[in-house]
Design a protein around this motif. Sequence first.
Motif, PDB file in Angstrom:
ATOM      1  N   THR A 151       1.554  -7.843   0.429  1.00 37.48           N
ATOM      2  CA  THR A 151       0.654  -8.063  -0.379  1.00 37.48           C
ATOM      3  C   THR A 151      -0.620  -8.388  -0.013  1.00 37.48           C
ATOM      4  N   LEU A 152      -0.644  -9.397   0.714  1.00 37.68           N
ATOM      5  CA  LEU A 152      -2.106  -9.752   1.316  1.00 37.68           C
ATOM      6  C   LEU A 152      -2.853  -8.668   1.980  1.00 37.68           C
ATOM      7  N   GLU A 153      -2.256  -8.024   2.732  1.00 43.85           N
ATOM      8  CA  GLU A 153      -2.958  -6.995   3.548  1.00 43.85           C
ATOM      9  C   GLU A 153      -3.454  -5.798   2.675  1.00 43.85           C
ATOM     10  N   LEU A 154      -2.556  -5.493   1.366  1.00 45.03           N
ATOM     11  CA  LEU A 154      -2.908  -4.466   0.687  1.00 45.03           C
ATOM     12  C   LEU A 154      -4.073  -4.964  -0.358  1.00 45.03           C
ATOM     13  N   ASN A 155      -4.071  -6.121  -0.728  1.00 42.52           N
ATOM     14  CA  ASN A 155      -5.031  -6.899  -1.443  1.00 42.52           C
ATOM     15  C   ASN A 155      -6.473  -6.518  -0.903  1.00 42.52           C
ATOM     16  N   VAL A 156      -6.479  -6.923   0.551  1.00 49.18           N
ATOM     17  CA  VAL A 156      -7.847  -6.664   1.448  1.00 49.18           C
ATOM     18  C   VAL A 156      -8.070  -5.377   1.527  1.00 49.18           C
ATOM     19  N   ALA A 157      -7.155  -4.408   1.496  1.00 46.11           N
ATOM     20  CA  ALA A 157      -7.481  -3.072   1.874  1.00 46.11           C
ATOM     21  C   ALA A 157      -7.975  -2.327   0.351  1.00 46.11           C
ATOM     22  N   ARG A 158      -7.351  -2.785  -0.626  1.00 44.96           N
ATOM     23  CA  ARG A 158      -7.893  -2.192  -2.007  1.00 44.96           C
ATOM     24  C   ARG A 158      -8.992  -2.953  -2.232  1.00 44.96           C
ATOM     25  N   ALA A 159      -9.521  -3.994  -2.199  1.00 45.00           N
ATOM     26  CA  ALA A 159     -10.863  -4.365  -2.252  1.00 45.00           C
ATOM     27  C   ALA A 159     -11.790  -3.931  -1.471  1.00 45.00           C
ATOM     28  N   ALA A 160     -11.562  -3.531  -0.073  1.00 42.25           N
ATOM     29  CA  ALA A 160     -12.463  -3.029   0.621  1.00 42.25           C
ATOM     30  C   ALA A 160     -12.695  -1.542   0.269  1.00 42.25           C
ATOM     31  N   ALA A 161     -11.610  -0.644  -0.132  1.00 46.81           N
ATOM     32  CA  ALA A 161     -11.648   0.726  -0.718  1.00 46.81           C
ATOM     33  C   ALA A 161     -12.598   0.355  -2.160  1.00 46.81           C
ATOM     34  N   ARG A 162     -12.576  -0.511  -2.722  1.00 47.22           N
ATOM     35  CA  ARG A 162     -13.060  -0.767  -4.219  1.00 47.22           C
ATOM     36  C   ARG A 162     -14.646  -0.866  -3.810  1.00 47.22           C
ATOM     37  N   HIS A 163     -15.043  -1.252  -2.744  1.00 53.52           N
ATOM     38  CA  HIS A 163     -16.505  -1.346  -2.646  1.00 53.52           C
ATOM     39  C   HIS A 163     -16.946  -0.403  -1.356  1.00 53.52           C
ATOM     40  N   GLY A 164     -16.362   0.603  -1.199  1.00 58.63           N
ATOM     41  CA  GLY A 164     -16.784   1.947  -0.761  1.00 58.63           C
ATOM     42  C   GLY A 164     -16.700   1.983   0.834  1.00 58.63           C
ATOM     43  N   ALA A 165     -15.578   1.196   1.329  1.00 54.15           N
ATOM     44  CA  ALA A 165     -14.906   1.411   2.735  1.00 54.15           C
ATOM     45  C   ALA A 165     -14.807   2.825   3.082  1.00 54.15           C
ATOM     46  N   SER A 166     -15.211   3.222   4.087  1.00 50.22           N
ATOM     47  CA  SER A 166     -14.928   4.564   4.854  1.00 50.22           C
ATOM     48  C   SER A 166     -13.849   4.755   5.419  1.00 50.22           C
ATOM     49  N   PHE A 167     -13.189   3.732   5.853  1.00 50.43           N
ATOM     50  CA  PHE A 167     -12.240   3.818   7.198  1.00 50.43           C
ATOM     51  C   PHE A 167     -11.666   2.364   7.330  1.00 50.43           C
ATOM     52  N   CYS A 168     -10.338   2.613   7.860  1.00 49.27           N
ATOM     53  CA  CYS A 168      -9.699   1.090   8.134  1.00 49.27           C
ATOM     54  C   CYS A 168      -8.854   1.387   9.403  1.00 49.27           C
ATOM     55  N   VAL A 169      -8.696   0.210  10.455  1.00 49.12           N
ATOM     56  CA  VAL A 169      -7.581   0.318  11.421  1.00 49.12           C
ATOM     57  C   VAL A 169      -6.673  -0.586  11.076  1.00 49.12           C
ATOM     58  N   LYS A 170      -5.394  -0.467  10.902  1.00 46.25           N
ATOM     59  CA  LYS A 170      -4.527  -1.358  10.637  1.00 46.25           C
ATOM     60  C   LYS A 170      -3.628  -1.663  11.854  1.00 46.25           C
ATOM     61  N   LEU A 171      -3.408  -3.130  12.062  1.00 49.78           N
ATOM     62  CA  LEU A 171      -2.724  -3.602  13.094  1.00 49.78           C
ATOM     63  C   LEU A 171      -1.288  -3.674  12.910  1.00 49.78           C
ATOM     64  N   SER A 172      -0.548  -3.082  13.346  1.00 51.21           N
ATOM     65  CA  SER A 172       1.001  -2.875  13.094  1.00 51.21           C
ATOM     66  C   SER A 172       1.894  -3.300  14.194  1.00 51.21           C
ATOM     67  N   THR A 173       3.140  -2.819  14.331  1.00 50.97           N
ATOM     68  CA  THR A 173       3.932  -3.208  15.445  1.00 50.97           C
ATOM     69  C   THR A 173       4.492  -1.796  16.093  1.00 50.97           C
ATOM     70  N   ALA A 174       5.245  -1.893  17.347  1.00 45.68           N
ATOM     71  CA  ALA A 174       5.609  -0.611  17.923  1.00 45.68           C
ATOM     72  C   ALA A 174       6.879  -0.092  16.934  1.00 45.68           C
ATOM     73  N   ALA A 175       7.025   1.382  17.204  1.00 41.84           N
ATOM     74  CA  ALA A 175       7.820   2.165  16.767  1.00 41.84           C
ATOM     75  C   ALA A 175       9.228   1.541  16.708  1.00 41.84           C
ATOM     76  N   PRO A 176       9.739   1.389  17.842  1.00 44.16           N
ATOM     77  CA  PRO A 176      11.129   0.904  18.081  1.00 44.16           C
ATOM     78  C   PRO A 176      11.537  -0.094  17.110  1.00 44.16           C
ATOM     79  N   PHE A 177      10.524  -0.863  16.726  1.00 44.28           N
ATOM     80  CA  PHE A 177      11.054  -2.180  15.994  1.00 44.28           C
ATOM     81  C   PHE A 177      10.893  -2.034  14.397  1.00 44.28           C
ATOM     82  N   PHE A 178      10.779  -0.912  13.929  1.00 40.01           N
ATOM     83  CA  PHE A 178      10.676  -0.577  12.553  1.00 40.01           C
ATOM     84  C   PHE A 178      12.204  -0.520  11.891  1.00 40.01           C
ATOM     85  N   ASP A 179      13.217  -0.712  12.887  1.00 39.47           N
ATOM     86  CA  ASP A 179      14.496  -0.406  12.215  1.00 39.47           C
ATOM     87  C   ASP A 179      15.281  -1.888  12.539  1.00 39.47           C
TER      88      ASP A 179
END
Length: 393
Positions: A151-179
Amino acid sequence: CFLFSVAAIAIPSTAISSAALSRPASRRLILRAGATTEPTGPDGPVTVVIAGATGRVGSRLVRKLLSTPREAVDRGPLRVVALVRNATKARSLLPAGGADAAGDGGRPSLDIVEADYSDADGLHAALAACGDGGGDLRLFLACGNVPEQATLELNVARAAARHGASFCVKLSTAAPFFDTSQHSAVHAEVEGRLLGGDGVVPVLPSAVLRPNMFMQALSDGGPLLGVNLRDSDAAQHPLADRAISMIDCDDVASCAAALLSGPDPAAEHAGTTYELTGPRAVRIDTELADAVSSLRGRPVAVAPCDTAELCRGLGMPPAVADKLASFFGVLGAYGTATSAVEALTGRTARSVADFVAADPAPFLPRTYRRLVGARPAPSFRAAAREVADASVD
């Protein structure tokens, strides 16, 4: 981001059904997830908003962007905005003694902006000052491992998009950990909203960084992942004999900086996922031990230990120990090395020997640590004098 939290690991795992999120790593591993909006970056100076600017990667990213030469950004001086939840903490950790660093002579500038990530209206006000003055607004998105992280990350992303952000880099975690854990499911949810696909409209054009285990966990990972050689020439570690393609946080920050400071990152990188690793898989009981041994002048040994026994010794409940054992099993099996760091930065990822040499103090005995200078000496004579003075204390 690959930060370890016992609370996060203790939450029951949730399987991720998206095939895109469970693909195995490849040598280059650049994944494209669904169609994205055709980016048309605005003209004007570039402003990079860094959410999570006091974290392991975010704080390094601030420093890298502030050192970006003007000629590397073709739209004028780069403006860096640290979007933080505690401005006082940020001022104590970030450059210029915490004061905002005003750009001069075309150098990048730094502003520290405080905002509550759970307050959509507050984020709107904070981002308005960053994006409504024209130019090209870009976002680095990271957040601590808390229950409401998505929720917190998407709040920031939506606020940035609302004010015209052209691009985002999201810090995530490595693929093997998704399960393996609910924590990874959080990253999957945010990635899905940012990258789009399967009928989901992207929040804004984005790229995702999925780093493997941070090398910094070996020096500051506490009793679970840290290698404690301060009082002995021997230590134990639950992953000592596993080959892991761990990565230096500094390389992760360099990749983010390369993406965010490019001429039109949305056109080149939107919808792309990068698996970030070190140059090769390394073992703690060999490569790390060898690097530390050469530093100390005598051999050190790091032996494997049983995860369950380690957890019991730390007073953890059996349920938590079981989940940690499962998590460490996945971590210890991830030895795939990619070339994504080199592809993004133009140089090879740092080795574990490079990491130890760059920050040796955590691996030195307590009696040695006072002899490690905090800054380069102007001459050998000055360095010798400082060592002599420290030895008298």
